[in-house]
Scaffold this motif. Structure first.
Motif, PDB file in Angstrom:
ATOM      1  N   HIS A   9      27.865  23.128  31.834  1.00  0.00           N
ATOM      2  CA  HIS A   9      26.591  23.600  32.389  1.00  0.00           C
ATOM      3  C   HIS A   9      26.436  23.208  33.868  1.00  0.00           C
ATOM      4  CE1 HIS A   9      24.988  24.616  28.354  1.00  0.00           C
ATOM      5  NE2 HIS A   9      25.663  23.549  27.984  1.00  0.00           N
ATOM      6  N   SER A  10      27.542  23.246  34.599  1.00  0.00           N
ATOM      7  CA  SER A  10      27.501  22.871  36.018  1.00  0.00           C
ATOM      8  C   SER A  10      28.052  24.009  36.864  1.00  0.00           C
ATOM      9  CB  SER A  10      28.321  21.599  36.258  1.00  0.00           C
ATOM     10  OG  SER A  10      28.433  21.323  37.643  1.00  0.00           O
ATOM     11  N   THR A  11      27.225  24.528  37.775  1.00  0.00           N
ATOM     12  CA  THR A  11      27.659  25.620  38.651  1.00  0.00           C
ATOM     13  C   THR A  11      28.808  25.187  39.543  1.00  0.00           C
ATOM     14  OG1 THR A  11      25.410  26.520  38.663  1.00  0.00           O
ATOM     15  CG2 THR A  11      26.910  27.270  40.394  1.00  0.00           C
ATOM     16  N   TRP A  12      28.728  23.972  40.067  1.00  0.00           N
ATOM     17  CA  TRP A  12      29.760  23.501  40.997  1.00  0.00           C
ATOM     18  C   TRP A  12      31.091  23.289  40.280  1.00  0.00           C
ATOM     19  CZ3 TRP A  12      28.682  24.486  45.706  1.00  0.00           C
ATOM     20  CH2 TRP A  12      27.359  24.422  46.159  1.00  0.00           C
ATOM     21  N   ASN A  60      32.019  24.874  37.659  1.00  0.00           N
ATOM     22  CA  ASN A  60      32.473  26.222  37.328  1.00  0.00           C
ATOM     23  C   ASN A  60      33.175  26.872  38.517  1.00  0.00           C
ATOM     24  OD1 ASN A  60      32.819  28.680  36.037  1.00  0.00           O
ATOM     25  ND2 ASN A  60      30.774  29.414  36.558  1.00  0.00           N
ATOM     26  N   MET A  61      32.536  26.799  39.692  1.00  0.00           N
ATOM     27  CA  MET A  61      33.135  27.378  40.902  1.00  0.00           C
ATOM     28  C   MET A  61      34.464  26.700  41.219  1.00  0.00           C
ATOM     29  SD  MET A  61      31.190  29.813  42.184  1.00  0.00           S
ATOM     30  CE  MET A  61      31.579  29.860  43.933  1.00  0.00           C
ATOM     31  N   ALA A  62      34.492  25.373  41.140  1.00  0.00           N
ATOM     32  CA  ALA A  62      35.710  24.637  41.459  1.00  0.00           C
ATOM     33  C   ALA A  62      36.844  25.002  40.504  1.00  0.00           C
ATOM     34  CB  ALA A  62      35.437  23.134  41.400  1.00  0.00           C
ATOM     35  N   ALA A  63      36.517  25.134  39.216  1.00  0.00           N
ATOM     36  CA  ALA A  63      37.544  25.484  38.227  1.00  0.00           C
ATOM     37  C   ALA A  63      38.111  26.869  38.487  1.00  0.00           C
ATOM     38  CB  ALA A  63      36.948  25.414  36.818  1.00  0.00           C
ATOM     39  N   ASN A  64      37.245  27.828  38.814  1.00  0.00           N
ATOM     40  CA  ASN A  64      37.727  29.182  39.101  1.00  0.00           C
ATOM     41  C   ASN A  64      38.598  29.213  40.348  1.00  0.00           C
ATOM     42  OD1 ASN A  64      36.483  31.540  37.351  1.00  0.00           O
ATOM     43  ND2 ASN A  64      34.894  29.976  37.497  1.00  0.00           N
ATOM     44  N   PHE A  65      38.154  28.550  41.404  1.00  0.00           N
ATOM     45  CA  PHE A  65      38.952  28.498  42.629  1.00  0.00           C
ATOM     46  C   PHE A  65      40.316  27.874  42.361  1.00  0.00           C
ATOM     47  CE2 PHE A  65      34.926  28.854  45.170  1.00  0.00           C
ATOM     48  CZ  PHE A  65      35.314  29.958  45.912  1.00  0.00           C
ATOM     49  N   LEU A  66      40.319  26.776  41.620  1.00  0.00           N
ATOM     50  CA  LEU A  66      41.563  26.048  41.380  1.00  0.00           C
ATOM     51  C   LEU A  66      42.506  26.816  40.462  1.00  0.00           C
ATOM     52  CD1 LEU A  66      43.054  23.395  41.915  1.00  0.00           C
ATOM     53  CD2 LEU A  66      41.964  22.451  39.878  1.00  0.00           C
ATOM     54  N   VAL A  67      41.985  27.306  39.335  1.00  0.00           N
ATOM     55  CA  VAL A  67      42.832  27.975  38.341  1.00  0.00           C
ATOM     56  C   VAL A  67      43.460  29.241  38.901  1.00  0.00           C
ATOM     57  CG1 VAL A  67      42.784  29.247  36.164  1.00  0.00           C
ATOM     58  CG2 VAL A  67      41.688  27.009  36.318  1.00  0.00           C
ATOM     59  N   PHE A  68      42.645  30.100  39.512  1.00  0.00           N
ATOM     60  CA  PHE A  68      43.187  31.367  40.001  1.00  0.00           C
ATOM     61  C   PHE A  68      43.989  31.182  41.286  1.00  0.00           C
ATOM     62  CE2 PHE A  68      39.373  32.803  37.552  1.00  0.00           C
ATOM     63  CZ  PHE A  68      40.093  33.377  36.522  1.00  0.00           C
ATOM     64  N   GLY A  69      43.639  30.168  42.074  1.00  0.00           N
ATOM     65  CA  GLY A  69      44.447  29.855  43.248  1.00  0.00           C
ATOM     66  C   GLY A  69      45.849  29.426  42.866  1.00  0.00           C
ATOM     67  N   ILE A  70      45.949  28.565  41.861  1.00  0.00           N
ATOM     68  CA  ILE A  70      47.264  28.122  41.372  1.00  0.00           C
ATOM     69  C   ILE A  70      48.032  29.300  40.768  1.00  0.00           C
ATOM     70  CG2 ILE A  70      48.409  26.705  39.633  1.00  0.00           C
ATOM     71  CD1 ILE A  70      46.229  24.615  40.049  1.00  0.00           C
ATOM     72  N   ALA A  71      47.320  30.168  40.041  1.00  0.00           N
ATOM     73  CA  ALA A  71      47.983  31.333  39.434  1.00  0.00           C
ATOM     74  C   ALA A  71      48.591  32.245  40.500  1.00  0.00           C
ATOM     75  CB  ALA A  71      46.978  32.107  38.583  1.00  0.00           C
ATOM     76  N   SER A  72      47.840  32.513  41.557  1.00  0.00           N
ATOM     77  CA  SER A  72      48.365  33.377  42.626  1.00  0.00           C
ATOM     78  C   SER A  72      49.528  32.718  43.354  1.00  0.00           C
ATOM     79  CB  SER A  72      47.246  33.723  43.614  1.00  0.00           C
ATOM     80  OG  SER A  72      46.851  32.580  44.342  1.00  0.00           O
ATOM     81  N   PHE A  73      49.502  31.397  43.457  1.00  0.00           N
ATOM     82  CA  PHE A  73      50.544  30.654  44.169  1.00  0.00           C
ATOM     83  C   PHE A  73      51.853  30.633  43.385  1.00  0.00           C
ATOM     84  CE2 PHE A  73      52.662  26.893  45.866  1.00  0.00           C
ATOM     85  CZ  PHE A  73      52.458  27.054  47.229  1.00  0.00           C
ATOM     86  N   ILE A  74      51.746  30.538  42.042  1.00  0.00           N
ATOM     87  CA  ILE A  74      52.940  30.369  41.207  1.00  0.00           C
ATOM     88  C   ILE A  74      53.489  31.697  40.686  1.00  0.00           C
ATOM     89  CG2 ILE A  74      53.810  29.393  39.039  1.00  0.00           C
ATOM     90  CD1 ILE A  74      51.875  27.078  39.405  1.00  0.00           C
ATOM     91  N   PHE A  75      52.597  32.566  40.212  1.00  0.00           N
ATOM     92  CA  PHE A  75      53.041  33.734  39.460  1.00  0.00           C
ATOM     93  C   PHE A  75      53.189  35.006  40.295  1.00  0.00           C
ATOM     94  CE2 PHE A  75      50.791  31.020  36.366  1.00  0.00           C
ATOM     95  CZ  PHE A  75      51.836  30.783  35.497  1.00  0.00           C
TER      96      PHE A  75
END
Length: 233
Positions: free
Chosen positions: A57-60, A62-77
């Motif tokens: 239930h935390s906006t911050w 949530n934003m951090a997780a999305n930035f991190l997860v999809f950033g890593i995905a674009s970097f690796i895959f």
């Protein structure tokens, strides 16, 4: 039951966002791996991780997780010919900000509509679920009808398809109004989840089918142009 509905809303939100993020990467960059299961597993893992973070239930967070997860995905895959890894990550994060913007527009729009029609649910679980689902509907509409035009110069879309996009979107708004009317009279959580899921995923499937047809038309147009240039004296 309320917790299950909230979990369902988080899961629905993450599935749509992850699907569009990976679709954006697939349209923009070359895949680093040949096996398609690598990307299916990566997308599924992204959904699970972000959904679990959303439960805080935390906006911050949530934003951090999305930035991190999809950033890593674009970097690796994914990779591109220019080899601009960090620029690719930055571009993806900018796209995610656009996604968040259209989600916000969707939440504001459905709240305004329900308020004007005196259909605002008193149950916050129902209200949040409707907001999440409608924001994803708005996001799907703008992604396929508008946002893809910004980065695909050869993107060809007939007037009939644009009208069909609009008709589908307006029809879904009517469905949301009917659903809001029904749940304000009786808080049936199962009815709510089933209907929201059907509306959102039906629109996603139809919009994606039209997107495939658009890509086919663009390819046929390019082939016709190449054939004309080769046959020209």
């Amino acid at each position: 039951m309320e917790n299950l509905v909230y979990l369902f809303s988080c899961f629905l939100s993450c599935v749509i966002v992850a699907g569009l993020m990976f679709q954006f990467m697939g349209d923009h960059y070359e895949k680093a791996f040949v096996n398609p299961w690598v990307y299916r597993i990566a997308a599924a893992a992204s959904v699970v991780i972000v959904t679990l973070v959303n439960l805080k239930h935390s906006t911050w967070w949530n934003m951090a997780a999305n930035f991190l997860v999809f950033g890593i995905a674009s970097f690796i895959f994914y990779e591109d010919k220019s080899g601009r890894r960090y620029w690719r990550v930055l571009e993806l994060e900018c796209f995610f900000m656009m996604v968040a913007l259209f989600e916000g527009i969707g939440v504001f729009g459905i709240d305004l509509l329900m308020d004007k029609l005196s259909l605002m649910p008193g149950d916050m679980v129902i209200r949040n679920s409707i907001e999440v689902a409608f924001s994803k509907l708005v996001l799907i509409f703008f992604y396929y009808a508008l946002m893809r035009r910004l980065w695909k110069k050869d993107y060809r879309q007939s007037r009939t398809q644009v009208i069909l996009y609009l008709v589908m979107f307006l029809y879904s708004i009517v469905n949301f109004i009917i659903l809001a009317t029904a749940v304000t009279r009786k808080a049936d959580y199962f009815l709510l989840c089933a209907n929201l899921c059907c509306i959102v995923f039906a629109n996603l499937y139809l919009f994606y089918s039209l997107k495939v047809e658009d890509d086919k038309n663009s390819m046929e147009f390019q082939i016709a142009m190449m054939s004309a240039s080769i046959s020209a004296p």
